[in-house]
Write a protein that holds these residues in place. Structure first.
Motif, PDB file in Angstrom:
ATOM      1  N   VAL A 144      15.585  24.875 -14.648  1.00  0.00           N
ATOM      2  CA  VAL A 144      14.361  24.245 -14.134  1.00  0.00           C
ATOM      3  C   VAL A 144      13.447  23.826 -15.277  1.00  0.00           C
ATOM      4  CG1 VAL A 144      12.267  24.609 -12.760  1.00  0.00           C
ATOM      5  CG2 VAL A 144      14.463  25.517 -11.963  1.00  0.00           C
ATOM      6  N   GLY A 145      13.188  24.732 -16.182  1.00  0.00           N
ATOM      7  CA  GLY A 145      12.224  24.476 -17.244  1.00  0.00           C
ATOM      8  C   GLY A 145      12.632  23.382 -18.215  1.00  0.00           C
ATOM      9  N   LEU A 146      13.925  23.343 -18.587  1.00  0.00           N
ATOM     10  CA  LEU A 146      14.368  22.334 -19.558  1.00  0.00           C
ATOM     11  C   LEU A 146      14.272  20.908 -19.001  1.00  0.00           C
ATOM     12  CD1 LEU A 146      15.455  21.689 -22.347  1.00  0.00           C
ATOM     13  CD2 LEU A 146      17.777  22.106 -21.475  1.00  0.00           C
ATOM     14  N   PRO A 147      14.765  20.630 -17.782  1.00  0.00           N
ATOM     15  CA  PRO A 147      14.585  19.280 -17.230  1.00  0.00           C
ATOM     16  C   PRO A 147      13.116  18.908 -17.045  1.00  0.00           C
ATOM     17  CG  PRO A 147      16.279  20.454 -16.008  1.00  0.00           C
ATOM     18  CD  PRO A 147      15.621  21.454 -16.912  1.00  0.00           C
ATOM     19  N   LEU A 148      12.289  19.907 -16.734  1.00  0.00           N
ATOM     20  CA  LEU A 148      10.860  19.643 -16.578  1.00  0.00           C
ATOM     21  C   LEU A 148      10.235  19.260 -17.918  1.00  0.00           C
ATOM     22  CD1 LEU A 148       8.683  19.709 -14.352  1.00  0.00           C
ATOM     23  CD2 LEU A 148       8.197  22.071 -15.024  1.00  0.00           C
ATOM     24  N   MET A 149      10.645  19.959 -18.966  1.00  0.00           N
ATOM     25  CA  MET A 149      10.180  19.628 -20.313  1.00  0.00           C
ATOM     26  C   MET A 149      10.548  18.185 -20.658  1.00  0.00           C
ATOM     27  SD  MET A 149      11.357  21.322 -23.958  1.00  0.00           S
ATOM     28  CE  MET A 149      10.061  22.527 -24.159  1.00  0.00           C
ATOM     29  N   TRP A 150      11.790  17.826 -20.364  1.00  0.00           N
ATOM     30  CA  TRP A 150      12.268  16.480 -20.659  1.00  0.00           C
ATOM     31  C   TRP A 150      11.483  15.429 -19.869  1.00  0.00           C
ATOM     32  CZ3 TRP A 150      14.552  13.106 -23.552  1.00  0.00           C
ATOM     33  CH2 TRP A 150      15.011  11.919 -23.020  1.00  0.00           C
ATOM     34  N   THR A 151      11.199  15.730 -18.614  1.00  0.00           N
ATOM     35  CA  THR A 151      10.495  14.769 -17.752  1.00  0.00           C
ATOM     36  C   THR A 151       9.098  14.478 -18.274  1.00  0.00           C
ATOM     37  OG1 THR A 151      11.745  15.522 -15.825  1.00  0.00           O
ATOM     38  CG2 THR A 151       9.708  14.330 -15.392  1.00  0.00           C
TER      39      THR A 151
END
Length: 443
Positions: A25-32
Motif C-alpha cells: 500500500v505505502g510504496l504505490p502511494l509514495m509513487w502516486t
C-alpha cells in the motif's frame, strides 16, 4: 497554523507527505504522490525496503524497476528508518498491517505502536491519516486518544486526523492507486478539508463521507461484499460438481447478463490481506453491540473449508490412477494468493501444503514470483523452502500436480504433456480441457 495556509501549501505542492509502511500500500502511494510532484518522505522499520527505494531496486515484483529508478533519482523522494524525521512531514499517512490474532480477533499492535511513535514526534498543524483497514471506530476511539495523551495536543485544534482506506489491487493493470477513487472521512470539518485537498492532488476522485467511522465502515463493507459472494460461488461449485455441472461455465454464461449480476469466481480458498481478514473486524466489533453477523460468519466458514474440498478432489484424482494420497508426490503450482504478483499473504496454498503433508503426501511447490518462502507469522515450518525447477523431468516425477494459483507465465500446454494427473482449482485450461478428459480434475 491556520487551515487556509495549510490548504495553500498543498495547492502549491510544498506540503511534505510522510508515509509510514512501505509495502503493497505505502510504496504505490509514495509513487502516486511523487508522480504529481508532491514531496514524499517514506518511513519503514525494514532497512532493506528503505535501501531498495533509495538505491532504485525493486522489492515488489509487479511494480517494476522503472518506478524504483525514478524514485531513487528524485529530489522529491526520500526513505528512512529514522522516525525522528517525522516532524519534517506535514501529513503522516499510516499504511501498516492489521492482521488477526490466533483467536481470529483484530491484532492492532502495528497501528498502536505506529501511532505511539507518531505521537512522540507530533507537532502542531500536522495531519495524521490512517489507511489501514480496521473496525469502525478505530480512528476516534484508539488513535486519537493515543495521539492526544502523548503529545499534549488537541485533535481538531492543534493537529488534524482523518481516515482514508486503501483500495489497492496488486497486479491489476487497469487500476493503480491514482485511478481508484479515495474515500475520506475526517475528525471534524477542517481535517476533512485537508485530507480531501491532499488526495485531490494525485487521485482521480475523492469521496468525502461524514466522519472517520463511516469511512472505516465503507472499506469493511467492500470486503464483506466480496467475501460473501466468493463464498456463494464456492458453495455452488461444490453443489454443481455433484450434479456434473461446470461452475466456471455457469459463471461465464451468467456474466453475460448486463444487469443484476456481478461475476465472482471460485477458488481453493481466500488469500491476500483483505478478504480473509477484514470481515472478521466487523464481526468482532458487532459483538460489542450485541449483534451477530451470521452472513459473514457463514461465508467465512465456507471459504475456510475450501482447501479441504480441494484435497478431497486431489485424493479422488489420484485414486483414478490407482494411487493413494498417502505416499504420493504432489506438486502445488502457485504460492502467491493471486495470479501474477509476488504476494503470499494469507495464501490458501499454505493450507493446501499443510493438508497434503498431514495426509502423508510428499509436497513441493512451483512459483517464479516467489522462488523462496520467506518467514511468515503462521507458516514458519515452510520457511526456506524453494520452488522446484520447471522442466519435463521434474514435473513428470510427481504423481499429481495441483494448481492453486494460475500465473500467466506458466506453460499449461507443457504441463498437460508432462503430467497425467492435474487438479485445477482456477479453470486454467479453459478452452482446451475437453481434449484431455480424465487427465484434468476441476476442484
Amino acid at each position: 497554523m491556520a487551515i487556509e495556509k495549510l490548504l495553500q501549501k498543498i495547492e502549491s505542492k510544498e506540503y511534505t507527505i510522510g508515509i509510514v509502511g512501505l509495502g503493497y500500500v505505502g510504496l504505490p502511494l509514495m509513487w502516486t504522490f511523487h508522480s504529481n510532484r508532491m514531496p514524499v518522505l517514506g518511513f519503514d522499520v525494514d532497512e532493506n525496503k528503505v535501501n531498495c527505494i533509495n538505491e532504485g531496486r525493486s522489492y515488489i515484483k509487479h511494480l517494476g524497476d522503472k518506478m524504483m529508478g525514478e524514485l531513487a533519482g528524485s529530489a522529491l523522494c526520500d526513505a528512512t528508518t529514522d522516525f525522528s524525521r517525522l516532524p519534517e512531514a506535514d501529513a503522516v499517512l499510516l499504511c501498516v498491517p492489521t492482521p488477526l490474532d490466533q483467536h481470529r480477533e483484530p491484532d492492532m499492535t502495528y497501528v498502536v505502536n505506529t501511532t505511539e511513535t507518531v505521537a512522540k514526534y507530533l507537532r502542531e498543524g500536522q495531519l495524521v491519516i490512517l489507511e489501514s483497514t480496521t473496525w469502525p471506530g478505530t480512528t476516534e476511539e484508539l488513535m486519537i486518544p493515543i495521539l492526544e495523551k502523548a503529545s499534549g495536543l488537541k485533535a481538531g485544534k492543534d493537529f488534524y486526523v482523518a481516515y482514508s482506506p486503501e483500495r489497492e489491487d496488486p497486479g491489476n493493470a487497469d487500476f493503480n492507486t491514482a485511478k481508484i477513487p479515495k474515500v475520506v472521512g475526517g475528525h471534524g470539518e477542517d481535517a476533512l478539508k485537508l485530507a480531501t485537498a491532499l488526495y485531490d492532488t494525485s487521485i482521480v476522485q475523492t469521496v468525502p463521507v461524514s466522519d472517520t467511522k463511516t469511512a472505516e465502515a465503507v472499506k469493511i463493507t467492500e470486503n464483506v461484499f466480496r467475501a460473501v459472494n466468493i463464498a456463494l460461488v464456492n458453495e455452488l461449485k461444490v453443489v454443481y460438481d455433484k450434479m456434473g455441472i461446470d461452475i466456471h461455465e455457469v459463471v461465464e454464461a451468467a456474466a453475460t447478463k448486463p444487469f443484476g449480476y456481478m461475476k465472482f469466481t471460485p477458488g481453493p480458498g481466500l488469500g491476500g490481506h483483505c478478504i480473509p481478514i477484514d470481515p472478521f473486524y466487523l464481526t468482532w466489533r458487532a459483538r460489542e453491540f450485541e449483534k451477530n453477523t451470521r452472513f459473514i460468519e457463514l461465508a467465512g466458514e465456507i471459504n475456510t473449508n475450501m482447501p479441504e474440498y480441494v484435497i478431497q478432489k486431489t485424493a479422488m484424482a489420484l485414486n483414478k490412477h490407482k494411487k493413494a494420497l498417502n505416499g504420493s508426490k504432489v506438486l502445488v503450482i502457485g504460492l502467491a494468493y493471486k495470479p501474477n504478483v509476488d504476494d503470499m499473504r494469507e495464501s490458501p496454498t499454505f493450507k493446501l501444503l499443510d493438508l497434503l503433508k498431514e495426509n502423508g503426501a510428499e509436497t513441493d511447490y512451483y512459483d517464479t514470483y516467489l522462488p523462496l518462502i520467506t518467514p511468515t507469522r503462521e507458516h514458519a515450518e515452510w520457511t526456506g523452502t524453494k520452488s522446484v525447477e520447471w522442466n519435463k523431468e521434474v514435473i513428470a516425477s510427481y504423481d499429481a500436480v495441483l494448481i492453486s494459483t494460475n500465473h500467466s507465465d506458466i506453460d499449461y500446454r507443457e504441463l498437460i504433456q508432462w503430467s497425467d494427473c492435474i487438479v485445477d482449482t482456477r479453470n486454467s485450461f479453459k478452452g482446451i480441457e475437453e481434449r484431455f478428459e480424465g487427465q484434468i480434475t476441476k476442484a
